[in-house]
Design a protein around this motif. Structure first.
Motif, mmCIF file in Angstrom:
data_model
loop_
_atom_site.group_PDB
_atom_site.id
_atom_site.type_symbol
_atom_site.label_atom_id
_atom_site.label_comp_id
_atom_site.label_asym_id
_atom_site.label_seq_id
_atom_site.Cartn_x
_atom_site.Cartn_y
_atom_site.Cartn_z
ATOM 1 N N SER A 163 76.536 69.140 -25.368
ATOM 2 C CA SER A 163 77.064 67.816 -25.694
ATOM 3 C C SER A 163 77.758 67.760 -27.051
ATOM 4 O O SER A 163 78.704 67.011 -27.246
ATOM 5 C CB SER A 163 75.950 66.770 -25.641
ATOM 6 N N ASN A 164 77.274 68.559 -28.001
ATOM 7 C CA ASN A 164 77.856 68.542 -29.345
ATOM 8 C C ASN A 164 78.114 69.980 -29.793
ATOM 9 O O ASN A 164 77.404 70.503 -30.663
ATOM 10 C CB ASN A 164 76.920 67.826 -30.317
ATOM 11 N N PRO A 165 79.117 70.627 -29.219
ATOM 12 C CA PRO A 165 79.332 72.050 -29.500
ATOM 13 C C PRO A 165 79.691 72.330 -30.953
ATOM 14 O O PRO A 165 80.582 71.713 -31.513
ATOM 15 C CB PRO A 165 80.494 72.427 -28.559
ATOM 16 N N SER A 166 78.955 73.257 -31.559
ATOM 17 C CA SER A 166 79.250 73.687 -32.922
ATOM 18 C C SER A 166 80.202 74.870 -32.882
ATOM 19 O O SER A 166 80.057 75.777 -32.065
ATOM 20 C CB SER A 166 77.956 74.093 -33.639
ATOM 21 N N LEU A 167 81.174 74.853 -33.770
ATOM 22 C CA LEU A 167 82.149 75.930 -33.814
ATOM 23 C C LEU A 167 81.704 77.056 -34.739
ATOM 24 O O LEU A 167 82.339 78.101 -34.801
ATOM 25 C CB LEU A 167 83.500 75.385 -34.282
ATOM 26 N N LEU A 168 80.605 76.861 -35.451
ATOM 27 C CA LEU A 168 80.179 77.847 -36.437
ATOM 28 C C LEU A 168 78.872 78.539 -36.072
ATOM 29 O O LEU A 168 78.323 79.286 -36.871
ATOM 30 C CB LEU A 168 80.046 77.175 -37.811
ATOM 31 N N SER A 169 78.363 78.309 -34.874
ATOM 32 C CA SER A 169 77.132 78.960 -34.451
ATOM 33 C C SER A 169 77.236 79.361 -32.983
ATOM 34 O O SER A 169 78.184 78.997 -32.294
ATOM 35 C CB SER A 169 75.934 78.027 -34.658
ATOM 36 N N VAL A 170 76.236 80.120 -32.512
ATOM 37 C CA VAL A 170 76.205 80.559 -31.112
ATOM 38 C C VAL A 170 75.193 79.700 -30.362
ATOM 39 O O VAL A 170 74.038 79.569 -30.779
ATOM 40 C CB VAL A 170 75.817 82.043 -30.999
ATOM 41 N N HIS A 171 75.621 79.108 -29.254
ATOM 42 C CA HIS A 171 74.740 78.290 -28.438
ATOM 43 C C HIS A 171 74.037 79.180 -27.407
ATOM 44 O O HIS A 171 74.680 79.993 -26.737
ATOM 45 C CB HIS A 171 75.532 77.195 -27.731
ATOM 46 N N ILE A 172 72.730 79.014 -27.281
ATOM 47 C CA ILE A 172 71.938 79.815 -26.354
ATOM 48 C C ILE A 172 71.696 79.011 -25.080
ATOM 49 O O ILE A 172 71.218 77.874 -25.136
ATOM 50 C CB ILE A 172 70.583 80.220 -26.971
ATOM 51 N N ILE A 173 72.024 79.614 -23.931
ATOM 52 C CA ILE A 173 71.782 78.969 -22.641
ATOM 53 C C ILE A 173 70.921 79.897 -21.794
ATOM 54 O O ILE A 173 71.243 81.079 -21.625
ATOM 55 C CB ILE A 173 73.101 78.661 -21.903
ATOM 56 N N ASP A 174 69.829 79.382 -21.264
ATOM 57 C CA ASP A 174 68.927 80.178 -20.429
ATOM 58 C C ASP A 174 69.369 80.068 -18.981
ATOM 59 O O ASP A 174 68.867 79.241 -18.216
ATOM 60 C CB ASP A 174 67.480 79.693 -20.599
ATOM 61 N N THR A 175 70.345 80.893 -18.604
ATOM 62 C CA THR A 175 70.855 80.878 -17.242
ATOM 63 C C THR A 175 71.405 82.246 -16.887
ATOM 64 O O THR A 175 71.582 83.102 -17.759
ATOM 65 C CB THR A 175 71.945 79.791 -17.084
ATOM 66 N N ASP A 176 71.661 82.450 -15.624
ATOM 67 C CA ASP A 176 72.220 83.718 -15.137
ATOM 68 C C ASP A 176 73.647 83.855 -15.663
ATOM 69 O O ASP A 176 74.502 83.014 -15.364
ATOM 70 C CB ASP A 176 72.220 83.702 -13.601
ATOM 71 N N PRO A 177 73.944 84.905 -16.448
ATOM 72 C CA PRO A 177 75.293 85.033 -17.010
ATOM 73 C C PRO A 177 76.380 85.220 -15.961
ATOM 74 O O PRO A 177 77.521 84.810 -16.170
ATOM 75 C CB PRO A 177 75.177 86.257 -17.930
ATOM 76 N N GLU A 178 76.020 85.828 -14.815
ATOM 77 C CA GLU A 178 77.015 86.000 -13.751
ATOM 78 C C GLU A 178 77.417 84.651 -13.174
ATOM 79 O O GLU A 178 78.596 84.366 -12.955
ATOM 80 C CB GLU A 178 76.478 86.904 -12.648
ATOM 81 N N VAL A 179 76.419 83.798 -12.976
ATOM 82 C CA VAL A 179 76.685 82.453 -12.456
ATOM 83 C C VAL A 179 77.473 81.646 -13.484
ATOM 84 O O VAL A 179 78.463 80.984 -13.150
ATOM 85 C CB VAL A 179 75.357 81.744 -12.112
#
Length: 202
Positions: free
Chosen positions: A123-139
């Motif tokens: 919802s509030n993407p930061s341009l100076l950090s890495v966002h972590i998502i717990d999901t299948d990277p292929e999907v």
């Protein structure tokens, strides 16, 4: 009327030479130094800033009217920090339009636009950090490619169903509908193949 005097900017020990009118083009850290003066104009001719000079040429060229920006994403991020320090909001906006949001999913890193990042739930993407998502990277990779305009190409029904589940959780109705059509086509093809096998057994 004041003359457009030469200004010496000492940035971290590196000398940059410009004009007062250049520094006055944008609201910035330098604005207070470009206000009309009474008396000794030499006060504004030398400005010292204790800052890394590495990317300052981009700052100064922007104030001179250039719209060019570095293409390297790492350099852009460093430049954004500098533009923010010098309080040049127009440059910050220009950099943010060029920067990609970094997303990590189980060890795989994706770089996407701010718009795509918001569509996949940041919802509030930061341009100076890495966002972590717990999901299948292929999907996730498939969903990102679709949002960039790629067509539905997989004929693996199980995989398409996994993508549909993730897309549905993100309220991506368009991709869900397209995957439903792709699944129907795959199942129809499988059904046709099975009927052919029944008619023409080995």
């Amino acid at each position: 009327m004041q003359s457009d005097i030469e200004v010496h900017l000492h940035i971290g020990g590196t000398l940059f030479i410009t004009k007062r009118s250049t520094l006055a083009r944008h609201e910035s850290y330098f604005t207070e130094f470009t206000l009309p003066l009474v008396g000794d104009e030499d006060v504004v001719s030398r400005i010292r800033v204790d800052r890394d000079p590495t990317h300052f040429r981009w700052i100064l060229n922007f104030m001179r009217g250039s719209s060019a920006l570095p293409s390297d994403q790492c350099v852009l991020r460093e430049l954004l920090v500098e533009a923010d320090f010098y309080s040049i909001s127009e440059l910050c906006d220009a950099i943010e339009r060029e920067l990609m949001v970094r997303i990590r999913a189980n060890g795989r890193v994706f770089e996407v636009s701010t718009d795509v990042a918001k569509k996949i739930g940041i919802s509030n993407p930061s341009l100076l950090s890495v966002h972590i998502i717990d999901t299948d990277p292929e999907v996730l990779g498939y969903i990102i490619n679709y949002l960039r305009g790629a067509p539905v190409v997989s004929n693996r029904v199980d995989f398409l169903k996994r993508i549909r589940f993730e897309a549905d959780s993100l309220n991506l109705t368009d991709i869900v509908n397209r995957i439903n059509r792709a699944i129907s086509q795959c199942e129809s093809s499988d059904s046709l193949f099975e009927r052919l096998l029944e008619r023409f057994p080995h």
